[in-house]
Scaffold this motif. Structure first.
Motif, PDB file in Angstrom:
ATOM      1  N   LEU A 176      -5.771   5.261   3.668  1.00 12.91           N
ATOM      2  CA  LEU A 176      -4.721   6.111   4.237  1.00 12.91           C
ATOM      3  C   LEU A 176      -3.392   5.742   3.593  1.00 12.91           C
ATOM      4  CD1 LEU A 176      -5.831   6.071   7.992  1.00 12.91           C
ATOM      5  CD2 LEU A 176      -6.577   7.575   6.124  1.00 12.91           C
ATOM      6  N   VAL A 177      -2.899   6.634   2.740  1.00 18.18           N
ATOM      7  CA  VAL A 177      -1.727   6.338   1.918  1.00 18.18           C
ATOM      8  C   VAL A 177      -0.449   6.408   2.744  1.00 18.18           C
ATOM      9  CG1 VAL A 177      -0.373   7.102  -0.059  1.00 18.18           C
ATOM     10  CG2 VAL A 177      -2.863   7.140  -0.168  1.00 18.18           C
ATOM     11  N   GLY A 178       0.378   5.372   2.598  1.00 12.60           N
ATOM     12  CA  GLY A 178       1.643   5.326   3.317  1.00 12.60           C
ATOM     13  C   GLY A 178       2.851   5.464   2.423  1.00 12.60           C
ATOM     14  N   GLU A 179       2.746   5.009   1.163  1.00 13.67           N
ATOM     15  CA  GLU A 179       3.897   5.032   0.251  1.00 13.67           C
ATOM     16  C   GLU A 179       3.399   5.132  -1.177  1.00 13.67           C
ATOM     17  OE1 GLU A 179       7.102   2.029   0.891  1.00 13.67           O
ATOM     18  OE2 GLU A 179       6.675   1.492  -1.208  1.00 13.67           O
ATOM     19  N   VAL A 180       4.108   5.876  -2.013  1.00 15.90           N
ATOM     20  CA  VAL A 180       3.676   6.057  -3.401  1.00 15.90           C
ATOM     21  C   VAL A 180       4.859   5.975  -4.351  1.00 15.90           C
ATOM     22  CG1 VAL A 180       1.695   7.492  -2.791  1.00 15.90           C
ATOM     23  CG2 VAL A 180       3.895   8.575  -3.252  1.00 15.90           C
ATOM     24  N   LEU A 181       4.552   5.632  -5.578  1.00 14.79           N
ATOM     25  CA  LEU A 181       5.508   5.703  -6.674  1.00 14.79           C
ATOM     26  C   LEU A 181       5.077   6.837  -7.578  1.00 14.79           C
ATOM     27  CD1 LEU A 181       7.982   4.300  -8.079  1.00 14.79           C
ATOM     28  CD2 LEU A 181       6.296   3.113  -9.505  1.00 14.79           C
ATOM     29  N   LEU A 182       5.965   7.810  -7.781  1.00 18.45           N
ATOM     30  CA  LEU A 182       5.633   9.007  -8.538  1.00 18.45           C
ATOM     31  C   LEU A 182       6.442   9.095  -9.822  1.00 18.45           C
ATOM     32  CD1 LEU A 182       5.664  11.621  -5.628  1.00 18.45           C
ATOM     33  CD2 LEU A 182       3.654  10.512  -6.618  1.00 18.45           C
TER      34      LEU A 182
ATOM     35  N   CYS B 201      -6.191   0.074   4.265  1.00 22.16           N
ATOM     36  CA  CYS B 201      -7.643   0.019   4.097  1.00 22.16           C
ATOM     37  C   CYS B 201      -8.344   0.251   5.436  1.00 22.16           C
ATOM     38  CB  CYS B 201      -8.052  -1.348   3.552  1.00 22.16           C
ATOM     39  SG  CYS B 201      -7.273  -1.795   1.989  1.00 22.16           S
ATOM     40  N   ALA B 202      -9.654   0.391   5.361  1.00 20.43           N
ATOM     41  CA  ALA B 202     -10.443   0.629   6.567  1.00 20.43           C
ATOM     42  C   ALA B 202     -10.345  -0.534   7.556  1.00 20.43           C
ATOM     43  CB  ALA B 202     -11.898   0.875   6.193  1.00 20.43           C
ATOM     44  N   ASP B 203     -10.071  -1.754   7.060  1.00 18.35           N
ATOM     45  CA  ASP B 203      -9.963  -2.913   7.944  1.00 18.35           C
ATOM     46  C   ASP B 203      -8.540  -3.151   8.440  1.00 18.35           C
ATOM     47  OD1 ASP B 203      -8.718  -3.853   5.683  1.00 18.35           O
ATOM     48  OD2 ASP B 203     -10.160  -5.464   5.279  1.00 18.35           O
ATOM     49  N   GLY B 204      -7.627  -2.194   8.136  1.00 22.09           N
ATOM     50  CA  GLY B 204      -6.258  -2.291   8.630  1.00 22.09           C
ATOM     51  C   GLY B 204      -5.290  -3.013   7.724  1.00 22.09           C
ATOM     52  N   ARG B 205      -5.767  -3.576   6.635  1.00 24.52           N
ATOM     53  CA  ARG B 205      -4.870  -4.260   5.701  1.00 24.52           C
ATOM     54  C   ARG B 205      -4.151  -3.250   4.796  1.00 24.52           C
ATOM     55  NH1 ARG B 205      -8.247  -8.067   2.191  1.00 24.52           N
ATOM     56  NH2 ARG B 205      -9.637  -6.256   2.283  1.00 24.52           N
ATOM     57  N   ILE B 206      -3.008  -3.663   4.264  1.00 29.14           N
ATOM     58  CA  ILE B 206      -2.283  -2.847   3.290  1.00 29.14           C
ATOM     59  C   ILE B 206      -2.667  -3.313   1.895  1.00 29.14           C
ATOM     60  CG2 ILE B 206      -0.042  -2.102   2.434  1.00 29.14           C
ATOM     61  CD1 ILE B 206       1.116  -2.706   5.178  1.00 29.14           C
ATOM     62  N   ALA B 207      -2.965  -2.359   1.015  1.00 29.80           N
ATOM     63  CA  ALA B 207      -3.356  -2.684  -0.351  1.00 29.80           C
ATOM     64  C   ALA B 207      -2.460  -1.938  -1.335  1.00 29.80           C
ATOM     65  CB  ALA B 207      -4.816  -2.322  -0.593  1.00 29.80           C
ATOM     66  N   ASN B 208      -2.353  -2.487  -2.535  1.00 33.46           N
ATOM     67  CA  ASN B 208      -1.618  -1.882  -3.643  1.00 33.46           C
ATOM     68  C   ASN B 208      -2.600  -1.340  -4.662  1.00 33.46           C
ATOM     69  OD1 ASN B 208       1.212  -1.707  -3.744  1.00 33.46           O
ATOM     70  ND2 ASN B 208       1.407  -3.933  -3.910  1.00 33.46           N
ATOM     71  N   ALA B 209      -2.333  -0.151  -5.184  1.00 30.17           N
ATOM     72  CA  ALA B 209      -3.120   0.392  -6.293  1.00 30.17           C
ATOM     73  C   ALA B 209      -2.137   0.877  -7.347  1.00 30.17           C
ATOM     74  CB  ALA B 209      -4.002   1.537  -5.835  1.00 30.17           C
ATOM     75  N   GLY B 210      -2.417   0.561  -8.596  1.00 34.98           N
ATOM     76  CA  GLY B 210      -1.518   0.991  -9.655  1.00 34.98           C
ATOM     77  C   GLY B 210      -0.415  -0.024  -9.879  1.00 34.98           C
TER      78      GLY B 210
ATOM     79  N   ASP C 270       7.630  -3.075   3.563  1.00 36.88           N
ATOM     80  CA  ASP C 270       8.728  -2.891   4.503  1.00 36.88           C
ATOM     81  C   ASP C 270       8.208  -2.564   5.900  1.00 36.88           C
ATOM     82  OD1 ASP C 270       8.017  -0.208   4.503  1.00 36.88           O
ATOM     83  OD2 ASP C 270       9.720   0.438   3.301  1.00 36.88           O
ATOM     84  N   ASP C 271       9.153  -2.477   6.850  1.00 34.14           N
ATOM     85  CA  ASP C 271       8.795  -2.292   8.256  1.00 34.14           C
ATOM     86  C   ASP C 271       8.058  -0.971   8.491  1.00 34.14           C
ATOM     87  OD1 ASP C 271       9.969  -4.696   8.800  1.00 34.14           O
ATOM     88  OD2 ASP C 271      11.850  -3.858   9.562  1.00 34.14           O
ATOM     89  N   ALA C 272       8.451   0.093   7.767  1.00 33.76           N
ATOM     90  CA  ALA C 272       7.812   1.396   7.964  1.00 33.76           C
ATOM     91  C   ALA C 272       6.335   1.333   7.591  1.00 33.76           C
ATOM     92  CB  ALA C 272       8.519   2.462   7.136  1.00 33.76           C
ATOM     93  N   LEU C 273       6.019   0.628   6.532  1.00 33.24           N
ATOM     94  CA  LEU C 273       4.633   0.538   6.078  1.00 33.24           C
ATOM     95  C   LEU C 273       3.805  -0.355   7.001  1.00 33.24           C
ATOM     96  CD1 LEU C 273       3.012   1.796   3.801  1.00 33.24           C
ATOM     97  CD2 LEU C 273       3.476  -0.227   2.407  1.00 33.24           C
ATOM     98  N   THR C 274       4.384  -1.465   7.437  1.00 32.45           N
ATOM     99  CA  THR C 274       3.643  -2.351   8.333  1.00 32.45           C
ATOM    100  C   THR C 274       3.428  -1.683   9.692  1.00 32.45           C
ATOM    101  OG1 THR C 274       5.716  -3.477   8.921  1.00 32.45           O
ATOM    102  CG2 THR C 274       4.374  -4.462   7.184  1.00 32.45           C
ATOM    103  N   ALA C 275       4.404  -0.898  10.142  1.00 32.46           N
ATOM    104  CA  ALA C 275       4.236  -0.176  11.411  1.00 32.46           C
ATOM    105  C   ALA C 275       3.135   0.879  11.278  1.00 32.46           C
ATOM    106  CB  ALA C 275       5.554   0.478  11.822  1.00 32.46           C
ATOM    107  N   PHE C 276       3.055   1.521  10.129  1.00 32.64           N
ATOM    108  CA  PHE C 276       2.004   2.502   9.871  1.00 32.64           C
ATOM    109  C   PHE C 276       0.630   1.829   9.906  1.00 32.64           C
ATOM    110  CE2 PHE C 276      -0.421   4.829   6.408  1.00 32.64           C
ATOM    111  CZ  PHE C 276      -0.799   5.892   7.212  1.00 32.64           C
ATOM    112  N   ALA C 277       0.523   0.663   9.278  1.00 32.56           N
ATOM    113  CA  ALA C 277      -0.747  -0.072   9.281  1.00 32.56           C
ATOM    114  C   ALA C 277      -1.137  -0.470  10.696  1.00 32.56           C
ATOM    115  CB  ALA C 277      -0.640  -1.304   8.389  1.00 32.56           C
ATOM    116  N   ALA C 278      -0.157  -0.867  11.487  1.00 31.61           N
ATOM    117  CA  ALA C 278      -0.441  -1.255  12.874  1.00 31.61           C
ATOM    118  C   ALA C 278      -0.947  -0.063  13.676  1.00 31.61           C
ATOM    119  CB  ALA C 278       0.807  -1.849  13.512  1.00 31.61           C
ATOM    120  N   GLU C 279      -0.378   1.127  13.401  1.00 34.28           N
ATOM    121  CA  GLU C 279      -0.818   2.323  14.113  1.00 34.28           C
ATOM    122  C   GLU C 279      -2.242   2.714  13.705  1.00 34.28           C
ATOM    123  OE1 GLU C 279       0.800   6.816  15.201  1.00 34.28           O
ATOM    124  OE2 GLU C 279       1.701   5.705  13.551  1.00 34.28           O
ATOM    125  N   VAL C 280      -2.572   2.565  12.426  1.00 35.03           N
ATOM    126  CA  VAL C 280      -3.931   2.844  11.969  1.00 35.03           C
ATOM    127  C   VAL C 280      -4.914   1.887  12.650  1.00 35.03           C
ATOM    128  CG1 VAL C 280      -5.485   2.794   9.979  1.00 35.03           C
ATOM    129  CG2 VAL C 280      -3.207   3.816   9.768  1.00 35.03           C
TER     130      VAL C 280
END
Length: 308
Positions: A155-161, A121-130, A5-15
């Motif tokens: 750098l974690v932006g969103e999680v499923l708990l 990730c360190a290169d600015g991409r968003i990754a999924n784990a789990g 979503d937009d919040a996560l992509t904006a976070f990646a852009a800021e990183v």
């Protein structure tokens, strides 16, 4: 990135893609593992609950959300997570610190609460784990690697708990002068604390079971209901459950303490002495860091191995 979503992509852009960077949460455990290196740029993770599925007992939440606010929202459905609540502490901060709640006996360790993480990730991409299911055993369990990493691998932006039911009845009970193992036989004991003299236990579950355990404790001797746990000293020691149960006799110079019985954590007045890191463990951590963050831009200066 179409799946994010937009919040996560904006976070990646800021990183971004270069330069030292770290995420600032509530700052409750900011010095854990060392301060971030001078000149490190701070960013804020997005906040807010994305989706709560009470029937599935899962909640998708952004990392900048205060844990207390998350639990307040979940309480309307009689649920909570295993994340510890600290004044101002965030979901991402709790996971990156990797320290479990004092109710770990009932809720389990914090690392088991994380089912899925979306991180930059360190290169600015968003990754999924789990994965988005509770029963997931396929592949490498990257979520467990992220918990306690202090944001040095991603750098974690969103999680499923995973969520848990809040006990129908909850009460703290103090047993003056009791043996630290006295409350371990209680089926509803979600926490057992001992300061070398007295025992506190949190009974949580169905009201009838809590009442039965309260009666059983009273049969052991003096027993009183209290408002909550004792005040915890500021320093957190990691040790074995046996060491925690014998902490007073082995570490008398450490001053007043509160041990979490059955867990292996002691809250002490002084810091835990530095312990040598096994060469194999140090090498494994170095390799992970090199693979996930080859340029060392994520939280430089912080080291998970320096945690007690």
């Amino acid at each position: 990135m179409a799946d994010f979503d937009d919040a996560l992509t904006a976070f990646a852009a800021e990183v971004g893609t270069d330069g030292p960077v770290c995420v600032r949460g509530g700052g409750t455990r900011w010095s854990l593992g060392g301060e971030a290196a001078a000149g490190t740029r701070e960013v804020l993770a997005p906040a807010g609950i994305v989706a709560f599925e009470p029937a599935e007992m899962t909640v998708r939440v952004r990392a900048g959300t205060p844990v207390a606010a998350l639990h307040e929202e979940l309480a309307d459905s009689g649920q909570r997570t295993a994340l510890p609540e600290r004044a101002g502490g965030t979901v991402g901060g709790a996971l990156m610190a990797g320290e479990s709640s004092i109710a770990r006996l009932g809720l389990g360790p914090v690392r088991d609460a994380l089912l899925q993480a979306r991180y930059v990730c360190a290169d600015g991409r968003i990754a999924n784990a789990g994965a988005g299911t509770v029963k997931n055993v396929s592949g490498f369990d990257l979520c467990r690697l992220l918990v306690g990493s202090l944001g040095t691998l991603g750098l974690v932006g969103e999680v499923l708990l995973r969520t848990f039911p809040v006990g129908e009845a909850e009460r703290w009970v103090r047993l003056p002068g009791a043996d630290p193992g006295a409350a371990r036989s209680c089926h509803t004991a979600a926490s057992v604390l001992w300061d070398g003299a007295d025992v506190w236990t949190l009974l949580s579950g169905y009201a009838v079971d809590v009442d039965d355990d309260r009666v059983a404790l009273a049969a052991l001797g003096a027993c009183e209901d209290v408002d909550g746990p004792p005040q915890l000293p500021p320093h957190r020691w990691a040790c074995t459950p046996a060491e925690a149960a014998a902490f007073g006799s082995r570490n008398g110079a450490a001053g007043p303490f509160v041990a979490e019985i059955g867990v292996g954590v002691v809250h002490a007045s002084g810091p835990q002495p530095a312990r040598p890191v096994e060469p194999g463990v140090a090498e494994l951590n170095r390799r992970f860091k090199e693979r996930f963050d080859p340029t060392g831009r994520l939280n430089p200066g912080r080291d998970p191995l320096r945690k007690p």
